[in-house]
Motif scaffolding. Structure first.
Motif, mmCIF file in Angstrom:
data_model
loop_
_atom_site.group_PDB
_atom_site.id
_atom_site.type_symbol
_atom_site.label_atom_id
_atom_site.label_comp_id
_atom_site.label_asym_id
_atom_site.label_seq_id
_atom_site.Cartn_x
_atom_site.Cartn_y
_atom_site.Cartn_z
ATOM 1 N N HIS A 77 -70.597 -119.560 -7.418
ATOM 2 C CA HIS A 77 -69.348 -118.998 -6.901
ATOM 3 C C HIS A 77 -68.168 -119.864 -7.327
ATOM 4 O O HIS A 77 -67.140 -119.351 -7.784
ATOM 5 C CB HIS A 77 -69.426 -118.908 -5.374
ATOM 6 C CG HIS A 77 -68.155 -118.468 -4.727
ATOM 7 N ND1 HIS A 77 -67.678 -119.034 -3.560
ATOM 8 C CD2 HIS A 77 -67.237 -117.538 -5.084
ATOM 9 C CE1 HIS A 77 -66.546 -118.460 -3.229
ATOM 10 N NE2 HIS A 77 -66.247 -117.552 -4.134
ATOM 11 N N GLY A 78 -68.314 -121.185 -7.192
ATOM 12 C CA GLY A 78 -67.231 -122.081 -7.563
ATOM 13 C C GLY A 78 -66.864 -121.970 -9.027
ATOM 14 O O GLY A 78 -65.678 -121.914 -9.378
ATOM 15 N N LEU A 79 -67.862 -121.915 -9.879
ATOM 16 C CA LEU A 79 -67.586 -121.785 -11.315
ATOM 17 C C LEU A 79 -66.921 -120.442 -11.620
ATOM 18 O O LEU A 79 -66.026 -120.358 -12.468
ATOM 19 C CB LEU A 79 -68.869 -121.928 -12.118
ATOM 20 C CG LEU A 79 -69.419 -123.346 -12.251
ATOM 21 C CD1 LEU A 79 -70.759 -123.335 -12.986
ATOM 22 C CD2 LEU A 79 -68.429 -124.257 -12.975
ATOM 23 N N GLY A 80 -67.363 -119.390 -10.942
ATOM 24 C CA GLY A 80 -66.743 -118.087 -11.164
ATOM 25 C C GLY A 80 -65.245 -118.115 -10.877
ATOM 26 O O GLY A 80 -64.441 -117.581 -11.648
ATOM 27 N N VAL A 81 -64.867 -118.762 -9.777
ATOM 28 C CA VAL A 81 -63.453 -118.869 -9.434
ATOM 29 C C VAL A 81 -62.703 -119.685 -10.491
ATOM 30 O O VAL A 81 -61.618 -119.309 -10.954
ATOM 31 C CB VAL A 81 -63.289 -119.494 -8.033
ATOM 32 C CG1 VAL A 81 -61.814 -119.775 -7.734
ATOM 33 C CG2 VAL A 81 -63.875 -118.581 -6.960
#
Length: 338
Positions: A77-81
């Motif tokens: 999720h963090g990388l997606g953001v």
């Protein structure tokens, strides 16, 4: 051979030759299922700011950084953001070619066309010149399937890469770091002020896609806003609070169990194969990936060891292969066994 293709190949080989030593299991959640904490049954209000401070305390990081510690649903999720933001600012992205194919899936889903660099048999940083655009390089520390922390020399090379341009930054995936505080190399990269750290409860507590923290640098106000508007669910926050406050010893238990499994693997390996595993990978806490400079076909044909070709993890022309210690053969003896 990609991951799913290899899984099908693996099942065929094990069915045809049951005597093969299976060193190609990758499901850590299944292997260590008894260590996974149960979710809470009570309902309580948990605030993201409190979780951020609890996470910072655990890893001996300054609590005044809580404004930069963005609570999220895990590293993916963090990388997606981050990747969507990087696309919006027309940035460049470098990904390790042979660590985790999902990195590329997330980057392309965000509209990026990432470049890559290899990590096996040792990381080789990109040498292309910088330009005016933001430029981010993703690394993992410890790195998998390299199976070890980055060396002092490799961290120094990363710092030199940063110094070549004021537009360069690092993204550090620390999900495989099961200790506290984080490794000295990770801390040295954070000290540059030009690194974003990503961590989660995925490996240490065996709860994937649940809770994580992205520790931003001081110049990422736009990113902070993106995280604040896309928080974990209340149930995920409650679970994260329980993991950090009541199950703080689980990562140590995971490290101990993986160390025991690694020793059982080493006892079963032929000496030639054992000797081909780099020492740094053999002694890395919590490691279950072990690279060897022997082709997978040779391991199977000459030693009766079923290993993974490097290309299962991504693009790499290295001829070596990867062993793991997660198969049932390396687990604890069944209760009541003599």
């Amino acid at each position: 051979m990609r991951f799913q293709e290899f899984q099908e190949f693996r099942q065929r080989q094990l069915s045809a030759s049951p005597s093969l030593l299976d060193t190609s299991e990758t499901n850590v959640y299944g292997a260590l299922a008894p260590l996974r904490p149960q979710p809470p049954t009570d309902v309580r209000t948990v605030h993201r700011c409190d979780l951020a401070r609890a996470w910072l305390r655990r890893f001996a990081l300054p609590e005044e950084w809580s404004g930069h510690a963005m609570v999220c649903r895990g590293v993916r999720h963090g990388l997606g953001v981050v990747f969507h933001w990087l696309h919006a600012v027309q940035g460049r992205l470098w990904l390790p070619s042979d660590v985790y194919p999902v990195y590329f899936e997330l980057a392309r889903a965000a509209g990026l066309e990432p470049a890559s660099y290899p990590t096996l048999p040792a990381p080789a940083l990109p040498g292309s010149p910088a330009d005016h655009r933001p430029e981010y390089l993703l690394l993992a520390n410890p790195s998998k399937p390299l199976g070890r922390y980055l060396s002092d020399a490799e961290c120094a090379a990363l710092v030199s890469w940063l110094r070549e341009s004021p537009h360069r930054r690092l993204l550090i995936d620390s999900v495989y770091d099961l200790g506290a505080p984080f490794a000295a190399g990770t801390q040295s990269l954070l000290d540059t002020g030009r690194a974003v750290l990503l961590h989660s409860v995925t490996k240490g507590w065996l709860w994937p896609r649940t809770f994580g923290v992205v520790l931003l640098g001081p110049a990422h106000a736009e990113l902070a806003d993106a995280f604040r508007t896309d928080p974990p669910t209340s149930a995920q926050l409650q679970l994260a609070d329980r993991l950090l406050t009541e199950h703080g010893d689980v990562p140590r238990q995971v490290v101990a169990e993986l160390a025991a499994r690694a020793e059982r693997l080493f006892e079963r390996l032929p000496q030639d194969v054992l000797g081909a595993i780099p020492t740094a990978s053999r002694i890395c806490p919590g490691n279950y990936f072990f690279p060897v400079g022997i082709p997978a076909r040779t391991l199977q044909r000459e030693y009766g060891v079923l290993a993974m070709p490097v290309r299962v993890f991504g693009e790499n022309d290295w001829s070596g292969s990867i062993l793991t210690s997660l198969a049932d053969a390396f687990g604890p003896a069944p209760t009541g066994a003599r």
